[in-house]
Design a protein around this motif. Structure first.
Motif, PDB file in Angstrom:
ATOM      1  N   ARG A 181      -4.705  13.456   0.700  1.00 25.38           N
ATOM      2  CA  ARG A 181      -3.666  13.015  -0.231  1.00 25.38           C
ATOM      3  C   ARG A 181      -4.042  13.190  -1.693  1.00 25.38           C
ATOM      4  O   ARG A 181      -3.169  13.329  -2.560  1.00 25.38           O
ATOM      5  N   TYR A 182      -5.355  13.163  -1.978  1.00 29.08           N
ATOM      6  CA  TYR A 182      -5.778  13.143  -3.374  1.00 29.08           C
ATOM      7  C   TYR A 182      -6.700  14.314  -3.684  1.00 29.08           C
ATOM      8  O   TYR A 182      -7.465  14.762  -2.821  1.00 29.08           O
ATOM      9  N   THR A 183      -6.645  14.769  -4.937  1.00 31.40           N
ATOM     10  CA  THR A 183      -7.439  15.922  -5.355  1.00 31.40           C
ATOM     11  C   THR A 183      -8.918  15.554  -5.447  1.00 31.40           C
ATOM     12  O   THR A 183      -9.293  14.376  -5.491  1.00 31.40           O
ATOM     13  N   LEU A 187     -10.787  11.948  -6.464  1.00 26.89           N
ATOM     14  CA  LEU A 187     -11.741  11.289  -5.569  1.00 26.89           C
ATOM     15  C   LEU A 187     -13.174  11.303  -6.099  1.00 26.89           C
ATOM     16  O   LEU A 187     -14.059  10.705  -5.475  1.00 26.89           O
ATOM     17  N   GLN A 188     -13.405  11.983  -7.209  1.00 23.37           N
ATOM     18  CA  GLN A 188     -14.774  12.115  -7.714  1.00 23.37           C
ATOM     19  C   GLN A 188     -15.514  10.785  -7.847  1.00 23.37           C
ATOM     20  O   GLN A 188     -16.686  10.683  -7.479  1.00 23.37           O
ATOM     21  N   PRO A 189     -14.852   9.708  -8.337  1.00 16.60           N
ATOM     22  CA  PRO A 189     -15.598   8.453  -8.489  1.00 16.60           C
ATOM     23  C   PRO A 189     -16.094   7.846  -7.182  1.00 16.60           C
ATOM     24  O   PRO A 189     -17.031   7.047  -7.206  1.00 16.60           O
ATOM     25  N   VAL A 190     -15.460   8.194  -6.056  1.00 14.46           N
ATOM     26  CA  VAL A 190     -15.852   7.551  -4.788  1.00 14.46           C
ATOM     27  C   VAL A 190     -16.308   8.538  -3.724  1.00 14.46           C
ATOM     28  O   VAL A 190     -16.730   8.120  -2.645  1.00 14.46           O
ATOM     29  N   ALA A 191     -16.236   9.830  -4.004  1.00  8.58           N
ATOM     30  CA  ALA A 191     -16.506  10.832  -2.972  1.00  8.58           C
ATOM     31  C   ALA A 191     -17.899  10.694  -2.365  1.00  8.58           C
ATOM     32  O   ALA A 191     -18.095  10.892  -1.171  1.00  8.58           O
ATOM     33  N   ALA A 192     -18.887  10.369  -3.188  1.00  8.49           N
ATOM     34  CA  ALA A 192     -20.271  10.284  -2.699  1.00  8.49           C
ATOM     35  C   ALA A 192     -20.683   8.861  -2.339  1.00  8.49           C
ATOM     36  O   ALA A 192     -21.841   8.624  -1.989  1.00  8.49           O
ATOM     37  N   ASN A 193     -19.752   7.920  -2.399  1.00 12.08           N
ATOM     38  CA  ASN A 193     -20.125   6.516  -2.211  1.00 12.08           C
ATOM     39  C   ASN A 193     -20.778   6.203  -0.860  1.00 12.08           C
ATOM     40  O   ASN A 193     -21.773   5.478  -0.817  1.00 12.08           O
ATOM     41  N   GLU A 245     -12.601   1.576  -0.129  1.00 16.01           N
ATOM     42  CA  GLU A 245     -11.459   0.913   0.498  1.00 16.01           C
ATOM     43  C   GLU A 245     -10.399   0.537  -0.537  1.00 16.01           C
ATOM     44  O   GLU A 245      -9.202   0.533  -0.237  1.00 16.01           O
ATOM     45  N   GLN A 246     -10.835   0.221  -1.746  1.00 13.79           N
ATOM     46  CA  GLN A 246      -9.887  -0.189  -2.776  1.00 13.79           C
ATOM     47  C   GLN A 246      -9.245   0.992  -3.503  1.00 13.79           C
ATOM     48  O   GLN A 246      -8.252   0.810  -4.209  1.00 13.79           O
ATOM     49  N   PHE A 247      -9.811   2.187  -3.315  1.00 13.95           N
ATOM     50  CA  PHE A 247      -9.345   3.347  -4.073  1.00 13.95           C
ATOM     51  C   PHE A 247      -7.857   3.591  -3.857  1.00 13.95           C
ATOM     52  O   PHE A 247      -7.103   3.809  -4.815  1.00 13.95           O
ATOM     53  N   GLU A 248      -7.424   3.564  -2.612  1.00 14.87           N
ATOM     54  CA  GLU A 248      -6.031   3.894  -2.341  1.00 14.87           C
ATOM     55  C   GLU A 248      -5.087   2.871  -2.962  1.00 14.87           C
ATOM     56  O   GLU A 248      -4.019   3.229  -3.462  1.00 14.87           O
ATOM     57  N   MET A 249      -5.474   1.589  -2.944  1.00 14.67           N
ATOM     58  CA  MET A 249      -4.623   0.587  -3.570  1.00 14.67           C
ATOM     59  C   MET A 249      -4.497   0.852  -5.067  1.00 14.67           C
ATOM     60  O   MET A 249      -3.396   0.770  -5.644  1.00 14.67           O
ATOM     61  N   THR A 305      -2.689  14.754  -5.066  1.00 15.90           N
ATOM     62  CA  THR A 305      -2.409  14.215  -6.392  1.00 15.90           C
ATOM     63  C   THR A 305      -3.666  13.626  -7.033  1.00 15.90           C
ATOM     64  O   THR A 305      -4.662  13.359  -6.361  1.00 15.90           O
ATOM     65  N   ASP A 306      -3.566  13.418  -8.336  1.00 16.64           N
ATOM     66  CA  ASP A 306      -4.594  12.718  -9.117  1.00 16.64           C
ATOM     67  C   ASP A 306      -3.841  11.740 -10.018  1.00 16.64           C
ATOM     68  O   ASP A 306      -3.533  12.036 -11.171  1.00 16.64           O
ATOM     69  N   PRO A 307      -3.512  10.553  -9.497  1.00 15.14           N
ATOM     70  CA  PRO A 307      -2.638   9.630 -10.253  1.00 15.14           C
ATOM     71  C   PRO A 307      -3.195   9.242 -11.619  1.00 15.14           C
ATOM     72  O   PRO A 307      -2.440   9.205 -12.601  1.00 15.14           O
ATOM     73  N   ILE A 308      -4.493   8.945 -11.700  1.00 18.68           N
ATOM     74  CA  ILE A 308      -5.066   8.539 -12.986  1.00 18.68           C
ATOM     75  C   ILE A 308      -5.028   9.694 -13.978  1.00 18.68           C
ATOM     76  O   ILE A 308      -4.648   9.534 -15.142  1.00 18.68           O
TER      77      ILE A 308
END
Length: 474
Positions: A181-183, A187-193, A245-249, A305-308
């Motif tokens: 769903r997201y580019t 997702l860069q801030p959480v991709a490696a979490n 888990e909070q990213f999508e919200m 998408t990249d909402p931010i």
């Protein structure tokens, strides 16, 4: 003959005087140049010291806030009230220091006197804030240490690490679903979490083992430091997994804000197009074209998408059109439009600040003073905009907050990308004056959460009691 000799002597004397004057001027010019170079070097040194102080003190205060939470849980609020008061004072001083640093980096040129005064004040404020929390955390340290100096504390850390490890597979599944769903940029801030969390948990387990060895060897202070490092690392690992888990919200909230901003932008475009051609020509027409392009660049149905990021781009174009139209709009109509725009602008600012804060909180020490300054300024602007009764001022403050937060996020990611071979400091930009020994080089590369956690712990002084933190890698 005597006249000729006299005239010749006069020429010689005049030539000697002239040569002396030229030589003297040259010496004075060289002296002034040397003095200017010395002043420039001193200003650069002071700027480097101020940048390092901002990062070090910001980390120290953040860790002291963590310590406050731990102290309240272990000892009660009454025992921790002095630290709470010290933290409030430290935050106020740090906020002033960030404000001065923002002035040093805004678009207004600063004189050498201002640079000297403001950087010196930043260093002074940081020292004062650091001293305030250090004194109080030291007062609580021994009481908290007594709680940690038991085998049960080590077992508790291990149990927490095991519990958090059980959350990793779920976070990976969530991340895999988000990719559709997201580019990648979104997702860069959480991709490696999840990977970072696993590394942190491995480190926590090694820290717990080290704590057991130190405790068995009657080295209580070293055991305290190792348990403290383990507990902090487990907490950060859990925070990383929660962020997934909070990213999508957060993304859904950003999409909702973006939807409102799109509708608002279309209404503004219609109003701008309805203006007389003579009033529209030039700046307004250019702003209309820019906003139309920003809307056209938004992803279509079914695309990632990249909402931010989309919020940032549309807001910038929207603001440009709004600024262009403001000069020719009627005051009453302008006030009505501002009130309608304010809620969306505040929501956008909250999303941008939250995204920037997440990067700083997740990666800690590698994030430099520029990003932290922009974020502190964004938070200040947002707080003032939220309390401002004048809608026009509130709207301007909210938009400045969103822009500063977006800039802070970009600068933070820049710092992470530059941290090759971290730990060690900020290269030439900030002098690297607070690196540390004992951590094997090459184990903490660009964007390494473990390096960030250790950096924060060392900079914040929480590992001062451990003689060789390299033991944690045994």
């Amino acid at each position: 003959m005597e006249l000729i000799v006299g005239a010749g002597a006069a020429v010689v004397v005049a030539g000697t005087v002239l040569a002396g004057m030229v030589f003297g001027r040259g010496r004075r010019k060289q002296r002034r140049l040397a003095e200017a170079q010395a002043r420039a070097a001193e200003l650069e040194r002071l700027a480097t010291e101020a940048g390092s102080a901002l990062v070090r003190t910001d980390e120290r205060v953040r860790l002291a806030e963590d310590e406050l939470g731990f102290a309240v849980a272990q000892l009660g609020e009454r025992e921790a009230q002095d630290l709470a008061a010290a933290l409030q004072k430290a935050r106020a001083r740090l906020s002033e220091a960030f404000r001065l640093n923002q002035l040093l980096h805004d678009h207004v040129p600063d004189t050498d006197a201002q640079r000297l005064e403001w950087n010196s004040r930043i260093v002074e404020l940081c020292r004062s804030a650091d001293a305030a929390v250090t004194e109080q955390t030291a007062a609580l340290a021994e009481r908290r240490a007594a709680v940690r100096r038991t085998p049960s504390a080590i077992e508790q850390v291990r149990a927490e690490a095991e519990r958090v490890r059980g959350l990793v597979p779920e976070a990976r599944e969530t991340l895999a679903a988000l990719v559709d769903r997201y580019t990648d940029a979104a997702l860069q801030p959480v991709a490696a979490n999840p990977d970072q969390a696993e590394r942190l948990l491995q480190f926590a387990e090694r820290s717990a083992t080290v704590a057991g060895k130190k405790l068995a060897g009657d080295r209580g202070r070293d055991a305290d430091a190792a348990v403290q490092a383990a507990a902090e690392t487990v907490r950060r690992a859990e925070g990383l997994l929660e962020a997934v888990e909070q990213f999508e919200m957060e993304a859904l909230r950003a999409e909702s804000t973006l939807g409102a901003m799109i509708a608002e932008s279309r209404a503004e475009l219609a109003a701008a197009r309805a203006m007389p051609a003579t009033a529209r020509s030039g700046r307004i027409d250019a702003a209309v074209a820019g906003l139309e392009q920003a809307l056209a660049d938004l992803p279509g149905p079914g695309e990632r998408t990249d909402p931010i990021g989309s919020l940032t781009r549309v807001r910038q174009a929207n603001t440009a059109l709004d600024d262009a139209v403001a000069a020719v709009q009627e005051a009453g109509r302008r006030a009505e439009q501002v009130r309608a725009q304010l809620a969306t602008a505040l929501d956008d600012a909250h999303r941008q600040v939250s995204a920037a804060r997440q990067v700083v909180d997740d990666y800690r020490a590698p994030v430099g003073p520029d990003a932290r300054t922009r974020l502190a300024e964004a938070e200040r602007e947002l707080a003032e905009a939220s309390a401002e009764r004048d809608p026009e001022r509130a709207l301007g403050g909210a938009r400045r907050a969103a822009s500063l937060a977006a800039e802070a996020r970009a600068l933070a990611h820049r710092d992470l990308a530059r941290q090759q071979g971290y730990p060690g400091g900020y290269g030439g930009g900030y002098g690297g004056g607070y690196g540390w020994e004992g951590v094997p080089r090459g184990r903490s590369g660009s964007g390494d959460m473990l390096g960030g956690i250790l950096g924060g712990l060392v900079i914040g002084g929480m590992l001062d009691g451990l003689g060789d933190i390299g033991d944690l890698f045994d």
